[in-house]
Design a protein around this motif. Structure first.
Motif, PDB file in Angstrom:
ATOM      1  N   ILE A  25       0.791  -1.121   0.099  1.00 18.08           N
ATOM      2  CA  ILE A  25      -0.019   0.058   0.111  1.00 18.08           C
ATOM      3  C   ILE A  25       0.894   1.251  -0.031  1.00 18.08           C
ATOM      4  N   GLY A  26       2.138   0.991  -0.220  1.00 15.80           N
ATOM      5  CA  GLY A  26       3.151   2.188  -0.105  1.00 15.80           C
ATOM      6  C   GLY A  26       3.318   3.040   1.130  1.00 15.80           C
ATOM      7  N   LEU A  27       3.485   2.212   2.095  1.00 11.97           N
ATOM      8  CA  LEU A  27       3.801   2.931   3.318  1.00 11.97           C
ATOM      9  C   LEU A  27       4.939   2.111   4.128  1.00 11.97           C
ATOM     10  N   SER A  28       5.633   2.585   4.963  1.00  8.74           N
ATOM     11  CA  SER A  28       6.875   1.981   5.600  1.00  8.74           C
ATOM     12  C   SER A  28       6.446   1.105   6.655  1.00  8.74           C
ATOM     13  N   GLN A  29       7.145   0.233   7.085  1.00 12.90           N
ATOM     14  CA  GLN A  29       6.611  -0.791   8.016  1.00 12.90           C
ATOM     15  C   GLN A  29       6.369  -0.037   9.408  1.00 12.90           C
ATOM     16  N   MET A  30       7.032   0.926   9.634  1.00 13.94           N
ATOM     17  CA  MET A  30       6.730   1.725  11.175  1.00 13.94           C
ATOM     18  C   MET A  30       5.240   2.317  10.913  1.00 13.94           C
ATOM     19  N   GLN A  31       4.982   2.771   9.487  1.00 15.78           N
ATOM     20  CA  GLN A  31       3.690   3.457   9.541  1.00 15.78           C
ATOM     21  C   GLN A  31       2.704   2.586   9.549  1.00 15.78           C
ATOM     22  N   VAL A  32       2.818   1.310   9.056  1.00 16.75           N
ATOM     23  CA  VAL A  32       1.801   0.380   9.069  1.00 16.75           C
ATOM     24  C   VAL A  32       1.686  -0.143  10.509  1.00 16.75           C
ATOM     25  N   SER A  33       2.788  -0.043  11.342  1.00 18.04           N
ATOM     26  CA  SER A  33       2.728  -0.557  12.557  1.00 18.04           C
ATOM     27  C   SER A  33       2.021   0.300  13.555  1.00 18.04           C
ATOM     28  N   ARG A  34       1.810   1.652  13.384  1.00 21.09           N
ATOM     29  CA  ARG A  34       1.516   2.650  14.137  1.00 21.09           C
ATOM     30  C   ARG A  34      -0.059   2.680  13.621  1.00 21.09           C
TER      31      ARG A  34
END
Length: 59
Positions: A25-34
């Motif tokens: 979806i075009g996000l970083s792993q950290m963004q997904v985690s948040r």
């Protein structure tokens, strides 16, 4: 919203890792985690408000 449902579907339906979801979806792993932390917190709060969440076992 639709993005939240999509993220939950990828995480728990397709059992993707946070990094794999991020790539899709075009996000970083950290963004997904948040996002997952927020989404799951909101779901938990909604269940507790509705009284739908099971309480501690009696006994």
């Amino acid at each position: 919203d639709a993005r939240d449902r999509h993220i939950l579907s990828l995480r728990f339906g397709e059992e993707l890792t946070q990094a794999e979801i991020g790539r899709r979806i075009g996000l970083s792993q950290m963004q997904v985690s948040r996002l997952l932390t927020r989404i799951l917190g909101e779901l938990r709060a909604a269940l507790l408000e509705d009284g739908s969440a099971p309480g501690p076992a009696a006994g």
